[in-house]
Design a protein around this motif. Structure first.
Motif, PDB file in Angstrom:
ATOM      1  N   TYR A   1     -21.435   0.898   7.441  1.00 34.42           N
ATOM      2  CA  TYR A   1     -21.336  -0.099   6.379  1.00 34.42           C
ATOM      3  C   TYR A   1     -22.124  -1.328   6.841  1.00 34.42           C
ATOM      4  CZ  TYR A   1     -17.558   3.068   5.203  1.00 34.42           C
ATOM      5  OH  TYR A   1     -16.822   4.202   4.929  1.00 34.42           O
ATOM      6  N   VAL A   2     -23.357  -1.442   6.377  1.00 39.37           N
ATOM      7  CA  VAL A   2     -24.277  -2.485   6.818  1.00 39.37           C
ATOM      8  C   VAL A   2     -24.786  -3.239   5.593  1.00 39.37           C
ATOM      9  CG1 VAL A   2     -26.479  -2.950   7.949  1.00 39.37           C
ATOM     10  CG2 VAL A   2     -24.951  -1.205   8.879  1.00 39.37           C
ATOM     11  N   GLU A   3     -24.690  -4.575   5.618  1.00 43.25           N
ATOM     12  CA  GLU A   3     -25.079  -5.419   4.484  1.00 43.25           C
ATOM     13  C   GLU A   3     -24.377  -4.953   3.205  1.00 43.25           C
ATOM     14  OE1 GLU A   3     -29.281  -6.363   4.138  1.00 43.25           O
ATOM     15  OE2 GLU A   3     -29.587  -5.784   6.229  1.00 43.25           O
ATOM     16  N   SER A   4     -23.121  -4.567   3.328  1.00 41.32           N
ATOM     17  CA  SER A   4     -22.373  -4.007   2.204  1.00 41.32           C
ATOM     18  C   SER A   4     -21.713  -5.095   1.366  1.00 41.32           C
ATOM     19  CB  SER A   4     -21.290  -3.048   2.719  1.00 41.32           C
ATOM     20  OG  SER A   4     -21.859  -1.971   3.421  1.00 41.32           O
ATOM     21  N   ASP A   5     -21.546  -4.800   0.097  1.00 38.64           N
ATOM     22  CA  ASP A   5     -20.774  -5.667  -0.801  1.00 38.64           C
ATOM     23  C   ASP A   5     -19.945  -4.761  -1.694  1.00 38.64           C
ATOM     24  OD1 ASP A   5     -19.770  -7.917  -1.987  1.00 38.64           O
ATOM     25  OD2 ASP A   5     -21.561  -8.367  -3.164  1.00 38.64           O
ATOM     26  N   MET A   6     -18.891  -4.185  -1.109  1.00 35.66           N
ATOM     27  CA  MET A   6     -18.110  -3.135  -1.760  1.00 35.66           C
ATOM     28  C   MET A   6     -17.145  -3.716  -2.778  1.00 35.66           C
ATOM     29  SD  MET A   6     -17.335  -1.027   1.772  1.00 35.66           S
ATOM     30  CE  MET A   6     -16.340   0.257   0.982  1.00 35.66           C
ATOM     31  N   LEU A   7     -17.072  -3.088  -3.928  1.00 35.24           N
ATOM     32  CA  LEU A   7     -16.130  -3.508  -4.952  1.00 35.24           C
ATOM     33  C   LEU A   7     -14.732  -2.967  -4.689  1.00 35.24           C
ATOM     34  CD1 LEU A   7     -18.326  -3.021  -8.160  1.00 35.24           C
ATOM     35  CD2 LEU A   7     -17.841  -5.156  -6.929  1.00 35.24           C
ATOM     36  N   ALA A   8     -14.663  -1.822  -4.005  1.00 29.04           N
ATOM     37  CA  ALA A   8     -13.370  -1.182  -3.753  1.00 29.04           C
ATOM     38  C   ALA A   8     -13.398  -0.530  -2.376  1.00 29.04           C
ATOM     39  CB  ALA A   8     -13.082  -0.132  -4.824  1.00 29.04           C
ATOM     40  N   PRO A   9     -12.225  -0.332  -1.775  1.00 31.22           N
ATOM     41  CA  PRO A   9     -12.180   0.328  -0.464  1.00 31.22           C
ATOM     42  C   PRO A   9     -12.621   1.783  -0.557  1.00 31.22           C
ATOM     43  CG  PRO A   9     -10.099  -0.783  -0.973  1.00 31.22           C
ATOM     44  CD  PRO A   9     -10.884  -0.745  -2.235  1.00 31.22           C
ATOM     45  N   GLN A  10     -13.100   2.294   0.559  1.00 31.54           N
ATOM     46  CA  GLN A  10     -13.450   3.707   0.683  1.00 31.54           C
ATOM     47  C   GLN A  10     -12.514   4.339   1.707  1.00 31.54           C
ATOM     48  OE1 GLN A  10     -17.127   5.136   2.785  1.00 31.54           O
ATOM     49  NE2 GLN A  10     -17.656   5.888   0.748  1.00 31.54           N
ATOM     50  N   VAL A  11     -12.041   5.534   1.411  1.00 33.14           N
ATOM     51  CA  VAL A  11     -11.134   6.257   2.305  1.00 33.14           C
ATOM     52  C   VAL A  11     -11.868   7.419   2.951  1.00 33.14           C
ATOM     53  CG1 VAL A  11      -9.028   7.648   2.451  1.00 33.14           C
ATOM     54  CG2 VAL A  11      -9.074   5.609   1.006  1.00 33.14           C
ATOM     55  N   VAL A  12     -11.671   7.571   4.255  1.00 29.92           N
ATOM     56  CA  VAL A  12     -12.239   8.686   4.999  1.00 29.92           C
ATOM     57  C   VAL A  12     -11.088   9.423   5.663  1.00 29.92           C
ATOM     58  CG1 VAL A  12     -13.918   9.395   6.739  1.00 29.92           C
ATOM     59  CG2 VAL A  12     -14.277   7.270   5.462  1.00 29.92           C
ATOM     60  N   ASP A  13     -10.964  10.719   5.410  1.00 26.66           N
ATOM     61  CA  ASP A  13      -9.884  11.525   5.964  1.00 26.66           C
ATOM     62  C   ASP A  13     -10.385  12.367   7.126  1.00 26.66           C
ATOM     63  OD1 ASP A  13      -7.947  10.677   4.102  1.00 26.66           O
ATOM     64  OD2 ASP A  13      -8.731  12.083   2.611  1.00 26.66           O
ATOM     65  N   PHE A  14      -9.613  12.380   8.207  1.00 25.54           N
ATOM     66  CA  PHE A  14      -9.949  13.120   9.411  1.00 25.54           C
ATOM     67  C   PHE A  14      -8.816  14.074   9.752  1.00 25.54           C
ATOM     68  CE2 PHE A  14     -11.848   8.871   9.880  1.00 25.54           C
ATOM     69  CZ  PHE A  14     -13.180   9.211  10.008  1.00 25.54           C
ATOM     70  N   ALA A  15      -9.083  14.966  10.694  1.00 24.66           N
ATOM     71  CA  ALA A  15      -8.028  15.838  11.183  1.00 24.66           C
ATOM     72  C   ALA A  15      -6.919  15.032  11.851  1.00 24.66           C
ATOM     73  CB  ALA A  15      -8.611  16.854  12.172  1.00 24.66           C
ATOM     74  N   GLN A  16      -7.279  13.910  12.492  1.00 27.96           N
ATOM     75  CA  GLN A  16      -6.301  13.102  13.216  1.00 27.96           C
ATOM     76  C   GLN A  16      -5.728  11.940  12.405  1.00 27.96           C
ATOM     77  OE1 GLN A  16      -6.718  11.920  17.262  1.00 27.96           O
ATOM     78  NE2 GLN A  16      -8.201  13.511  17.755  1.00 27.96           N
ATOM     79  N   GLY A  17      -6.139  11.786  11.142  1.00 29.26           N
ATOM     80  CA  GLY A  17      -5.605  10.684  10.355  1.00 29.26           C
ATOM     81  C   GLY A  17      -6.555  10.286   9.248  1.00 29.26           C
ATOM     82  N   SER A  18      -6.323   9.096   8.696  1.00 35.51           N
ATOM     83  CA  SER A  18      -7.144   8.583   7.603  1.00 35.51           C
ATOM     84  C   SER A  18      -7.471   7.120   7.848  1.00 35.51           C
ATOM     85  CB  SER A  18      -6.401   8.713   6.263  1.00 35.51           C
ATOM     86  OG  SER A  18      -6.100  10.057   5.959  1.00 35.51           O
ATOM     87  N   ALA A  19      -8.628   6.701   7.341  1.00 37.12           N
ATOM     88  CA  ALA A  19      -9.033   5.299   7.452  1.00 37.12           C
ATOM     89  C   ALA A  19      -9.479   4.810   6.080  1.00 37.12           C
ATOM     90  CB  ALA A  19     -10.161   5.131   8.464  1.00 37.12           C
ATOM     91  N   ALA A  20      -9.247   3.529   5.821  1.00 38.45           N
ATOM     92  CA  ALA A  20      -9.743   2.877   4.614  1.00 38.45           C
ATOM     93  C   ALA A  20     -10.569   1.671   5.035  1.00 38.45           C
ATOM     94  CB  ALA A  20      -8.593   2.443   3.711  1.00 38.45           C
ATOM     95  N   VAL A  21     -11.718   1.489   4.375  1.00 33.51           N
ATOM     96  CA  VAL A  21     -12.671   0.454   4.765  1.00 33.51           C
ATOM     97  C   VAL A  21     -13.054  -0.376   3.557  1.00 33.51           C
ATOM     98  CG1 VAL A  21     -14.920  -0.012   5.817  1.00 33.51           C
ATOM     99  CG2 VAL A  21     -13.640   2.026   6.477  1.00 33.51           C
ATOM    100  N   LEU A  22     -13.135  -1.687   3.752  1.00 37.81           N
ATOM    101  CA  LEU A  22     -13.714  -2.588   2.759  1.00 37.81           C
ATOM    102  C   LEU A  22     -14.602  -3.571   3.506  1.00 37.81           C
ATOM    103  CD1 LEU A  22     -13.780  -3.503  -0.248  1.00 37.81           C
ATOM    104  CD2 LEU A  22     -12.095  -5.225   0.389  1.00 37.81           C
ATOM    105  N   CYS A  23     -15.856  -3.656   3.105  1.00 34.59           N
ATOM    106  CA  CYS A  23     -16.811  -4.586   3.714  1.00 34.59           C
ATOM    107  C   CYS A  23     -17.482  -5.337   2.568  1.00 34.59           C
ATOM    108  CB  CYS A  23     -17.820  -3.819   4.559  1.00 34.59           C
ATOM    109  SG  CYS A  23     -18.793  -4.846   5.687  1.00 34.59           S
ATOM    110  N   ARG A  24     -17.180  -6.629   2.445  1.00 35.77           N
ATOM    111  CA  ARG A  24     -17.547  -7.383   1.247  1.00 35.77           C
ATOM    112  C   ARG A  24     -18.184  -8.723   1.623  1.00 35.77           C
ATOM    113  NH1 ARG A  24     -12.665  -8.278  -2.749  1.00 35.77           N
ATOM    114  NH2 ARG A  24     -13.084  -6.066  -3.158  1.00 35.77           N
ATOM    115  N   ARG A  25     -19.216  -9.091   0.878  1.00 36.22           N
ATOM    116  CA  ARG A  25     -19.901 -10.366   1.093  1.00 36.22           C
ATOM    117  C   ARG A  25     -19.034 -11.531   0.608  1.00 36.22           C
ATOM    118  NH1 ARG A  25     -25.769 -10.711  -1.490  1.00 36.22           N
ATOM    119  NH2 ARG A  25     -24.495 -10.329  -3.333  1.00 36.22           N
ATOM    120  N   CYS A  26     -19.203 -12.670   1.257  1.00 41.54           N
ATOM    121  CA  CYS A  26     -18.473 -13.876   0.889  1.00 41.54           C
ATOM    122  C   CYS A  26     -18.729 -14.225  -0.578  1.00 41.54           C
ATOM    123  CB  CYS A  26     -18.921 -15.033   1.790  1.00 41.54           C
ATOM    124  SG  CYS A  26     -18.178 -16.623   1.408  1.00 41.54           S
TER     125      CYS A  26
END
Length: 271
Positions: free
Chosen positions: A13-38
């Motif tokens: 997530y580089v120079e991102s301006d996300m409107l909504a979080p993204q979820v990534v599911d793994f064998a060991q768990g799940s992560a949610a990411v939001l990267c947003r410009r000021c």
């Protein structure tokens, strides 16, 4: 959006301006990411993030906050997350990730210094393998490990005069939020004397949550507010609650609540 990770992969997530979080599911768990410009900012987002799944199924969370007001903060944070992500992905299956993470951070420091323009960034990295987590820290982006009932099981120390004052008991959280030096950082990737703080290993319980965030989160919410919103519920909902309040605070400040316009990055992970 949900992505099922079944092979080694990385999400950057580089120079991102996300409107909504993204979820990534793994064998060991799940992560949610939001990267947003000021809000109201036209320059690139100085925050960068990455989530990596290794060949052995481990997960690495990465958040970098390029120094605002300095030259090419977004470039420095991008270099940092990419160097660590690439180093981790090159690690041999079932190997200890610590050397790969340290090598990635040191490579990032060299590359940012080689730019020769004074760019720098904070960096927070968390590795999770076999339900054991360990954090690596440079600067004042922060990592928390929370229990399902809101217990703060571990917190990183901000590498700043105010962060060290809090840890030593010289300042409380409210005083720190109002301190004139709260934006000063004493350790950065891109500095000749950079040092890496390695946290202890922590065994994760099924209801634990890891929070990694830039100061767009932690300069706008009190610690108790972060814990209350991050500790339970669907990951997307938790991130939205945190981002909503942080964004609201960025537009106002009072004697009772903090407020600082900034780029915002939030990564939540649950086993």
């Amino acid at each position: 959006m949900s992505i099922i990770a079944i092979e080694p992969q990385q999400k950057l997530y580089v120079e991102s301006d996300m409107l909504a979080p993204q979820v990534v599911d793994f064998a060991q768990g799940s992560a949610a990411v939001l990267c947003r410009r000021c809000p109201g900012k036209f320059e690139p987002n100085d925050d960068s993030a990455a989530i990596v799944q290794t060949a052995s199924g481990g997960v690495v969370l990465i958040v970098a906050d390029g120094v605002g007001g300095g030259p090419l903060g977004y470039k420095a944070s991008s270099i940092a997350v990419q160097c660590v992500a690439e180093s981790v992905q090159r690690a041999e299956p079932m190997s200890d990730l610590r050397p790969a993470i340290l090598d990635g951070i040191e490579r990032a420091n060299r590359e940012i210094l080689d730019l020769g323009i004074g760019a720098a960034t904070t960096l927070s990295v968390v590795e999770i393998q076999d339900k054991v987590a360990r954090a690596y820290q440079v600067g004042d982006s922060m990592t928390l490990i929370l229990g399902g009932r809101g217990m703060l099981k571990w917190k990183s120390t901000s590498h700043s005069p105010v962060g060290y004052a809090i840890e030593s008991g010289l300042l409380n959280e409210v005083e720190a939020m109002r301190h004139n030096d709260r934006h000063l950082v004493s350790n950065l990737v891109g500095c000749p004397d950079m040092h890496i703080e390695i946290g202890p290993t922590r065994l994760l319980s099924p209801r634990d949550t890891i929070v990694v965030g830039s100061d767009g989160l932690f300069d706008n919410l009190h610690l108790a507010e972060v814990i209350e919103r991050a500790r339970c519920g669907k990951l997307v909902h938790r991130v939205k609650l945190l981002a909503s309040l942080a964004t609201e605070r960025m537009g106002k400040s009072s004697r009772d609540v903090p407020g600082k316009p900034d780029d915002l990055t939030i990564v939540l992970y649950k086993p």
